[in-house]
Each structure stands twice: as structure tokens, then as C-alpha cells.
Design a protein around this motif. Sequence first.
Motif, PDB file in Angstrom:
ATOM      1  N   THR A 257      31.553 -28.583  37.357  1.00 12.89           N
ATOM      2  CA  THR A 257      30.742 -29.561  36.440  1.00 12.89           C
ATOM      3  C   THR A 257      29.234 -29.138  36.559  1.00 12.89           C
ATOM      4  OG1 THR A 257      30.299 -30.934  38.246  1.00 12.89           O
ATOM      5  CG2 THR A 257      32.192 -31.518  36.890  1.00 12.89           C
ATOM      6  N   ASN A 258      28.623 -29.358  35.328  1.00 10.27           N
ATOM      7  CA  ASN A 258      27.031 -28.951  35.304  1.00 10.27           C
ATOM      8  C   ASN A 258      26.073 -30.155  35.779  1.00 10.27           C
ATOM      9  OD1 ASN A 258      27.543 -26.405  34.141  1.00 10.27           O
ATOM     10  ND2 ASN A 258      27.929 -27.232  32.296  1.00 10.27           N
ATOM     11  N   VAL A 259      25.120 -29.554  36.280  1.00 11.32           N
ATOM     12  CA  VAL A 259      23.759 -30.584  36.734  1.00 11.32           C
ATOM     13  C   VAL A 259      22.772 -29.924  36.278  1.00 11.32           C
ATOM     14  CG1 VAL A 259      22.595 -31.642  38.472  1.00 11.32           C
ATOM     15  CG2 VAL A 259      25.071 -31.123  38.722  1.00 11.32           C
ATOM     16  N   ARG A 260      22.023 -30.408  35.007  1.00  8.20           N
ATOM     17  CA  ARG A 260      20.861 -29.857  34.474  1.00  8.20           C
ATOM     18  C   ARG A 260      19.723 -30.876  34.572  1.00  8.20           C
ATOM     19  NH1 ARG A 260      24.078 -28.809  28.790  1.00  8.20           N
ATOM     20  NH2 ARG A 260      25.655 -27.556  29.550  1.00  8.20           N
ATOM     21  N   GLU A 261      18.661 -30.154  35.033  1.00  8.79           N
ATOM     22  CA  GLU A 261      17.451 -30.826  35.380  1.00  8.79           C
ATOM     23  C   GLU A 261      17.514 -32.125  36.125  1.00  8.79           C
ATOM     24  OE1 GLU A 261      15.509 -31.139  31.676  1.00  8.79           O
ATOM     25  OE2 GLU A 261      15.225 -29.053  31.402  1.00  8.79           O
ATOM     26  N   GLY A 262      18.331 -32.246  37.149  1.00 11.27           N
ATOM     27  CA  GLY A 262      18.567 -33.349  37.961  1.00 11.27           C
ATOM     28  C   GLY A 262      19.449 -34.486  37.295  1.00 11.27           C
ATOM     29  N   HIS A 263      19.849 -34.249  35.976  1.00  7.56           N
ATOM     30  CA  HIS A 263      20.871 -35.250  35.397  1.00  7.56           C
ATOM     31  C   HIS A 263      22.273 -34.579  35.254  1.00  7.56           C
ATOM     32  CE1 HIS A 263      17.389 -37.951  34.726  1.00  7.56           C
ATOM     33  NE2 HIS A 263      16.792 -36.835  34.371  1.00  7.56           N
ATOM     34  N   TYR A 264      23.159 -35.377  35.257  1.00 10.44           N
ATOM     35  CA  TYR A 264      24.750 -34.775  34.836  1.00 10.44           C
ATOM     36  C   TYR A 264      24.633 -34.795  33.734  1.00 10.44           C
ATOM     37  CZ  TYR A 264      25.306 -36.484  39.595  1.00 10.44           C
ATOM     38  OH  TYR A 264      25.214 -36.807  40.921  1.00 10.44           O
ATOM     39  N   ALA A 265      25.237 -33.370  33.267  1.00 15.14           N
ATOM     40  CA  ALA A 265      25.442 -32.939  31.544  1.00 15.14           C
ATOM     41  C   ALA A 265      26.811 -33.887  31.387  1.00 15.14           C
ATOM     42  CB  ALA A 265      25.698 -31.345  31.638  1.00 15.14           C
ATOM     43  N   GLU A 266      26.886 -33.713  29.989  1.00 15.38           N
ATOM     44  CA  GLU A 266      28.079 -34.401  29.323  1.00 15.38           C
ATOM     45  C   GLU A 266      29.290 -33.516  29.879  1.00 15.38           C
ATOM     46  OE1 GLU A 266      28.441 -37.212  27.546  1.00 15.38           O
ATOM     47  OE2 GLU A 266      26.213 -37.121  27.998  1.00 15.38           O
ATOM     48  N   ASP A 267      30.451 -34.137  29.808  1.00 14.34           N
ATOM     49  CA  ASP A 267      31.568 -33.271  30.369  1.00 14.34           C
ATOM     50  C   ASP A 267      32.061 -32.891  29.334  1.00 14.34           C
ATOM     51  OD1 ASP A 267      33.708 -33.006  32.176  1.00 14.34           O
ATOM     52  OD2 ASP A 267      34.896 -34.625  31.539  1.00 14.34           O
ATOM     53  N   GLU A 268      31.330 -31.619  28.960  1.00 12.39           N
ATOM     54  CA  GLU A 268      31.865 -30.722  27.892  1.00 12.39           C
ATOM     55  C   GLU A 268      32.955 -30.086  28.149  1.00 12.39           C
ATOM     56  OE1 GLU A 268      28.621 -27.140  29.056  1.00 12.39           O
ATOM     57  OE2 GLU A 268      28.033 -28.617  27.406  1.00 12.39           O
ATOM     58  N   ASN A 269      33.223 -29.748  29.367  1.00 10.49           N
ATOM     59  CA  ASN A 269      34.345 -28.978  29.294  1.00 10.49           C
ATOM     60  C   ASN A 269      35.774 -29.812  29.963  1.00 10.49           C
ATOM     61  OD1 ASN A 269      33.035 -26.430  29.400  1.00 10.49           O
ATOM     62  ND2 ASN A 269      32.052 -26.880  31.258  1.00 10.49           N
ATOM     63  N   GLY A 270      35.674 -31.411  29.753  1.00  9.94           N
ATOM     64  CA  GLY A 270      36.743 -31.864  29.671  1.00  9.94           C
ATOM     65  C   GLY A 270      37.288 -31.943  31.309  1.00  9.94           C
ATOM     66  N   VAL A 271      36.454 -31.682  32.281  1.00 10.66           N
ATOM     67  CA  VAL A 271      36.604 -31.594  33.703  1.00 10.66           C
ATOM     68  C   VAL A 271      37.606 -32.845  34.050  1.00 10.66           C
ATOM     69  CG1 VAL A 271      35.983 -31.465  35.904  1.00 10.66           C
ATOM     70  CG2 VAL A 271      35.067 -30.057  34.265  1.00 10.66           C
ATOM     71  N   ALA A 272      36.932 -33.971  33.722  1.00  8.72           N
ATOM     72  CA  ALA A 272      37.595 -35.374  34.251  1.00  8.72           C
ATOM     73  C   ALA A 272      39.015 -35.306  33.747  1.00  8.72           C
ATOM     74  CB  ALA A 272      36.899 -36.486  33.956  1.00  8.72           C
ATOM     75  N   ASN A 273      39.264 -35.126  32.426  1.00  5.35           N
ATOM     76  CA  ASN A 273      40.516 -34.989  31.602  1.00  5.35           C
ATOM     77  C   ASN A 273      41.581 -33.975  32.260  1.00  5.35           C
ATOM     78  OD1 ASN A 273      42.589 -33.667  29.579  1.00  5.35           O
ATOM     79  ND2 ASN A 273      42.018 -35.993  28.877  1.00  5.35           N
ATOM     80  N   LEU A 274      41.064 -33.088  32.771  1.00  6.46           N
ATOM     81  CA  LEU A 274      41.861 -31.955  33.510  1.00  6.46           C
ATOM     82  C   LEU A 274      42.183 -32.352  34.552  1.00  6.46           C
ATOM     83  CD1 LEU A 274      40.206 -28.607  32.390  1.00  6.46           C
ATOM     84  CD2 LEU A 274      42.649 -29.032  31.758  1.00  6.46           C
TER      85      LEU A 274
END
Length: 294
Positions: A257-274
Amino acid sequence: MNRLKHILCPVDFSEASYQAIEKASFFAQLFQADLTLLHVINVLPQSFGVVFGLDINSNNMVEKATENARTLLREAKKNYVPYAVTCKSSIRVGNHAEQILLEADEISADLIVLNLPEMASSDASGKASYTDHLVLHADCPVMTFRANKPDGIEARKGFRKILIPVNRNSPLAEIYRYLDQYLSFMAPEITLFSVLPPDASDLRKNDYKLFHQMTTKEWVGKGLGKITAVIQEGTDARQGIRQYALSHGYDLLLLYTNVREGHYAEDENGVANLVNHASVPVITLRTGKTTSSA
């Protein structure tokens, strides 16, 4: 080989959670890590007793639940944790995900081992499960898995075949670092896996072939072991990943999962779904806190 120091295993006393204890104990013994078994008691409304016609208030119910949980945790430790593993128990009251994250932070956990409920993806209203919150917000890697189906076949505790979905934005340096430090000693066969849409241009396909070739060459050159690369066409990347992992007998999906500038990125890779739909164990890394080479 680096060693894990603290492993956290949430327990709800289901059969699946006892399997989680066994898996967590395996890693604790392997890395000589301390193991913490955590049970979280849901907060009950003050009117609970009145609504259900019970002559008992929620505080008394929590006290009783705590007493029972303490006994069950003692039995779980006795039955599922080897004597060689240093193990303690913890009981918290509140929201599942929040309390697990607080416990992980308090003990500086290096890994959370969590069984997935049968319906982990969402509830009837479409709300995300608490596992989604853990996977996307934990500071340490989270290992999730489903309980073995009652077919008499036990899942391997180690990982011989690891599937890693990647794209051009994947944090390769962090993925490599985790593999090298914690999983490479198992000498697994590692596969880098990408899904491209059927209408992808030849230029994009060639770019991904080169990307895979360079990555595998670099990782093999660093002594990581046997690495292969697969590029597959499909309209649903997540479904392609799940099906490939299952049909080719992989022991583990390694996601990030990505973390950008202290904020969680959108789950663009569908990690939770996977995570929620995978039939094989998943380790999710929270990345983006250091600069990657991708």
C-alpha cells in the motif's frame, strides 16, 4: 537474515484464529520473536441490557467477557504456542481495528498475523471490513489468510512460491528489502506478475517486458534466488492475480500500500479487495515512507 522482534496475533477464538496462532507461533519460533495474543471486546451500548430484557449492564458484561477471554487465551497459549516461544496475552475493549493498531503500536509489532472472516469484504450495507482498515493503515506488515478448508490438507507454514503483482510505479526497493531480510532464507521461487489490458499498445507491452527483465536481472544479481516474470492480458487485474496465484499453487501474495506525504493514498491497486478475496495467504507492506527505486 534480520529477525522479527514482536509479532501480534488478534484472536477471536474461532477455529480460524487458532490457525492464526499456529502460523504466528511458527514465525515467532523461526525469528525468536515475542508473540502477543490479543482479544478485542466490542464496546456495548449502555442500554444493551434494557433492550434485550437482561438485568445486567454493559460494564458487567464487559467484565464477564474479559474474564472468559482471559481463560480462553490461557488455553490457546497452552494448546497452540510452543514452549520455546515467549508469549503474552492482551485484552482490549473497543473498535477491533483501532484497538489492534493501538496494541501493535504499543508493542512495536513487526508483523500482524490475522485470519480473515468468511465474509471479510463488506457487510450487508457495503461498509468495508475492519481488515481493510488494518491492511491500509498498519505501520507494520500484515499477514492475512483464510482458514484451511476441511479437506484434510494442511497449508505449508513456510513460503516456497511467492507471487508479487507489480507495475511501473511499484516500490521495488522496499519490496526487495523485505524479501531479502525476511523471506529469502526460505529459498522461495519468486514471480513478478503484471496484468495489461487486451488493447495495450505494443510499445507498452515492450516497455513492461524490459521492466521485468531489468528487475529480475537486478534481483538475481543481488542473490535473491530464482525469479521469473509473467505478463498477462486481462480486463480485471485483481481477478487475474487471484486466479493465477490459485491455479499455479503459490503460497503467498506479497502486496503493498502507498503512503504519500503522510496521507494514505487511494487504494489504487485494489489491495483490500485482493486481501479479502485471496485464497492464499497475503502479506501487505505499507510503503512510501522511504524513497523507492521504481
